[in-house]
Design a protein around this motif. Structure first.
Motif, PDB file in Angstrom:
ATOM      1  N   ILE A  18     -10.164  -2.801   5.258  1.00 19.55           N
ATOM      2  CA  ILE A  18      -8.919  -2.224   4.745  1.00 19.55           C
ATOM      3  C   ILE A  18      -7.718  -2.895   5.407  1.00 19.55           C
ATOM      4  N   LEU A  19      -7.841  -3.254   6.692  1.00 24.19           N
ATOM      5  CA  LEU A  19      -6.747  -3.968   7.361  1.00 24.19           C
ATOM      6  C   LEU A  19      -6.575  -5.370   6.788  1.00 24.19           C
ATOM      7  N   ALA A  20      -7.683  -6.046   6.522  1.00 26.80           N
ATOM      8  CA  ALA A  20      -7.600  -7.385   5.916  1.00 26.80           C
ATOM      9  C   ALA A  20      -6.957  -7.291   4.538  1.00 26.80           C
ATOM     10  N   CYS A  21      -7.311  -6.274   3.774  1.00 24.16           N
ATOM     11  CA  CYS A  21      -6.692  -6.081   2.451  1.00 24.16           C
ATOM     12  C   CYS A  21      -5.200  -5.810   2.588  1.00 24.16           C
ATOM     13  N   MET A  22      -4.824  -5.002   3.579  1.00 21.46           N
ATOM     14  CA  MET A  22      -3.408  -4.704   3.772  1.00 21.46           C
ATOM     15  C   MET A  22      -2.620  -5.963   4.122  1.00 21.46           C
ATOM     16  N   PHE A  23      -3.150  -6.764   5.046  1.00 18.24           N
ATOM     17  CA  PHE A  23      -2.473  -8.014   5.410  1.00 18.24           C
ATOM     18  C   PHE A  23      -2.388  -8.949   4.209  1.00 18.24           C
ATOM     19  N   ALA A  24      -3.497  -9.080   3.464  1.00 16.27           N
ATOM     20  CA  ALA A  24      -3.515  -9.991   2.315  1.00 16.27           C
ATOM     21  C   ALA A  24      -2.538  -9.538   1.234  1.00 16.27           C
ATOM     22  N   ILE A  25      -2.548  -8.252   0.905  1.00 18.56           N
ATOM     23  CA  ILE A  25      -1.656  -7.738  -0.135  1.00 18.56           C
ATOM     24  C   ILE A  25      -0.195  -7.876   0.298  1.00 18.56           C
ATOM     25  N   SER A  26       0.088  -7.559   1.555  1.00 18.66           N
ATOM     26  CA  SER A  26       1.470  -7.658   2.052  1.00 18.66           C
ATOM     27  C   SER A  26       1.961  -9.102   2.033  1.00 18.66           C
ATOM     28  N   LEU A  27       1.157 -10.005   2.571  1.00 17.37           N
ATOM     29  CA  LEU A  27       1.573 -11.406   2.604  1.00 17.37           C
ATOM     30  C   LEU A  27       1.677 -12.003   1.205  1.00 17.37           C
ATOM     31  N   LEU A  28       0.720 -11.682   0.355  1.00 18.37           N
ATOM     32  CA  LEU A  28       0.766 -12.177  -1.018  1.00 18.37           C
ATOM     33  C   LEU A  28       1.985 -11.623  -1.751  1.00 18.37           C
ATOM     34  N   GLY A  29       2.255 -10.332  -1.565  1.00 22.33           N
ATOM     35  CA  GLY A  29       3.427  -9.725  -2.197  1.00 22.33           C
ATOM     36  C   GLY A  29       4.728 -10.328  -1.712  1.00 22.33           C
ATOM     37  N   MET A  30       4.807 -10.588  -0.414  1.00 24.41           N
ATOM     38  CA  MET A  30       6.030 -11.212   0.129  1.00 24.41           C
ATOM     39  C   MET A  30       6.167 -12.648  -0.357  1.00 24.41           C
ATOM     40  N   PHE A  31       5.055 -13.358  -0.404  1.00 25.11           N
ATOM     41  CA  PHE A  31       5.092 -14.748  -0.860  1.00 25.11           C
ATOM     42  C   PHE A  31       5.449 -14.825  -2.345  1.00 25.11           C
ATOM     43  N   MET A  32       4.793 -14.011  -3.158  1.00 24.23           N
ATOM     44  CA  MET A  32       5.045 -14.028  -4.609  1.00 24.23           C
ATOM     45  C   MET A  32       6.455 -13.526  -4.930  1.00 24.23           C
ATOM     46  N   GLY A  33       6.956 -12.591  -4.129  1.00 25.60           N
ATOM     47  CA  GLY A  33       8.290 -12.054  -4.353  1.00 25.60           C
ATOM     48  C   GLY A  33       9.392 -12.896  -3.724  1.00 25.60           C
ATOM     49  N   GLY A  34       9.016 -13.976  -3.053  1.00 23.68           N
ATOM     50  CA  GLY A  34      10.000 -14.838  -2.423  1.00 23.68           C
ATOM     51  C   GLY A  34      10.641 -14.240  -1.185  1.00 23.68           C
ATOM     52  N   MET A  35       9.982 -13.259  -0.582  1.00 25.35           N
ATOM     53  CA  MET A  35      10.558 -12.586   0.584  1.00 25.35           C
ATOM     54  C   MET A  35      10.044 -13.136   1.906  1.00 25.35           C
ATOM     55  N   ILE A 143       9.216  -2.311   2.898  1.00 26.76           N
ATOM     56  CA  ILE A 143       9.789  -2.015   4.212  1.00 26.76           C
ATOM     57  C   ILE A 143       9.296  -3.009   5.252  1.00 26.76           C
ATOM     58  N   ALA A 144       8.101  -3.564   5.058  1.00 25.86           N
ATOM     59  CA  ALA A 144       7.606  -4.579   5.999  1.00 25.86           C
ATOM     60  C   ALA A 144       8.356  -5.895   5.836  1.00 25.86           C
ATOM     61  N   ALA A 145       8.923  -6.137   4.663  1.00 22.38           N
ATOM     62  CA  ALA A 145       9.613  -7.397   4.398  1.00 22.38           C
ATOM     63  C   ALA A 145      11.033  -7.410   4.962  1.00 22.38           C
ATOM     64  N   LYS A 146      11.546  -6.282   5.398  1.00 23.67           N
ATOM     65  CA  LYS A 146      12.923  -6.198   5.898  1.00 23.67           C
ATOM     66  C   LYS A 146      12.936  -6.017   7.410  1.00 23.67           C
ATOM     67  N   ALA A 147      13.974  -6.501   8.045  1.00 26.22           N
ATOM     68  CA  ALA A 147      14.154  -6.298   9.489  1.00 26.22           C
ATOM     69  C   ALA A 147      14.880  -4.985   9.690  1.00 26.22           C
ATOM     70  N   TRP A 148      14.122  -3.930   9.634  1.00 26.66           N
ATOM     71  CA  TRP A 148      14.664  -2.602   9.844  1.00 26.66           C
ATOM     72  C   TRP A 148      13.628  -1.822  10.620  1.00 26.66           C
ATOM     73  N   GLU A 149      14.006  -0.798  11.332  1.00 30.73           N
ATOM     74  CA  GLU A 149      13.081  -0.136  12.242  1.00 30.73           C
ATOM     75  C   GLU A 149      12.117   0.829  11.569  1.00 30.73           C
ATOM     76  N   THR A 150      12.043   0.837  10.255  1.00 31.08           N
ATOM     77  CA  THR A 150      11.214   1.801   9.542  1.00 31.08           C
ATOM     78  C   THR A 150       9.744   1.697   9.932  1.00 31.08           C
ATOM     79  N   CYS A 151       9.195   0.508   9.993  1.00 29.72           N
ATOM     80  CA  CYS A 151       7.777   0.336  10.343  1.00 29.72           C
ATOM     81  C   CYS A 151       7.511   0.755  11.779  1.00 29.72           C
ATOM     82  N   LEU A 152       8.410   0.388  12.680  1.00 23.92           N
ATOM     83  CA  LEU A 152       8.258   0.766  14.083  1.00 23.92           C
ATOM     84  C   LEU A 152       8.362   2.277  14.240  1.00 23.92           C
ATOM     85  N   THR A 153       9.321   2.889  13.582  1.00 28.34           N
ATOM     86  CA  THR A 153       9.488   4.343  13.657  1.00 28.34           C
ATOM     87  C   THR A 153       8.272   5.048  13.109  1.00 28.34           C
TER      88      THR A 153
END
Length: 167
Positions: A18-35, A143-153
């Motif tokens: 599930i962690l590998a899927c989360m990393f893959a989906i997040s990175l793929l989404g950021m890459f495909m979205g140009g983020m 929220i992971a694609a932005k530099a904001w404290e949401t993920c840390l909080t």
């Protein structure tokens, strides 16, 4: 299939998957979205830039050399951004990518803690369904694609909840 989900306890293999899927989906989404590695955050990145440039914890809304302290954000995440900017360059692609990866790691810690809580208090099926929903939830990608404290909080609150509920 459903009985396998319901009765088998959550294994390390499931967590790694599930962690590998989360990393893959997040990175793929950021890459495909140009983020991925692009300009992230506004106020926090500007405050961190001022810290690295030697102006201190200055307001992002005033001229750079005004020296007026800010109350826009808490210093913890801004400090993390400042450290990354110091070593990788202010608002560089490398620094932004590292901050995005760090946000994904914060989300991963939150996922593991909440998964364990959910398994203990609601059952294995609910915990597995929760973890899948957490991974495919598009809000966490943005929220992971932005530099904001949401993920840390969210990670810190998940840790607090975990230690309170497991005590």
């Amino acid at each position: 299939f459903l009985s396998c989900l319901m009765h088998n306890p959550i294994s390390n293999r499931f967590i790694y998957t599930i962690l590998a899927c989360m990393f893959a989906i997040s990175l793929l989404g950021m890459f495909m979205g140009g983020m991925l590695g692009e300009r992230i955050g506004l106020e926090m990145a500007d405050i961190a830039e001022r810290i690295v440039s030697g102006y201190g914890f200055a307001s992002p809304y005033l001229p750079v050399d005004s020296g007026e302290p800010t109350r826009v954000s808490a210093p913890l995440y801004v400090g993390i951004i400042s450290i990354v900017y110091y070593f990788f360059g202010i608002k560089s692609v490398e620094a932004n990518t590292l901050l995005q990866l760090l946000n994904i790691c914060f989300n991963a810690v939150s996922l593991i803690l909440l998964l364990k809580l959910c398994e203990k208090h609601f059952g294995t099926l609910q915990a597995k369904v929760f973890s899948i929903m957490f991974v495919v939830q598009p809000h966490f990608l943005f929220i992971a694609a932005k530099a904001w404290e949401t993920c840390l909080t969210m990670m810190l609150l998940s840790m607090l909840l975990y230690f309170i509920m497991m005590a």
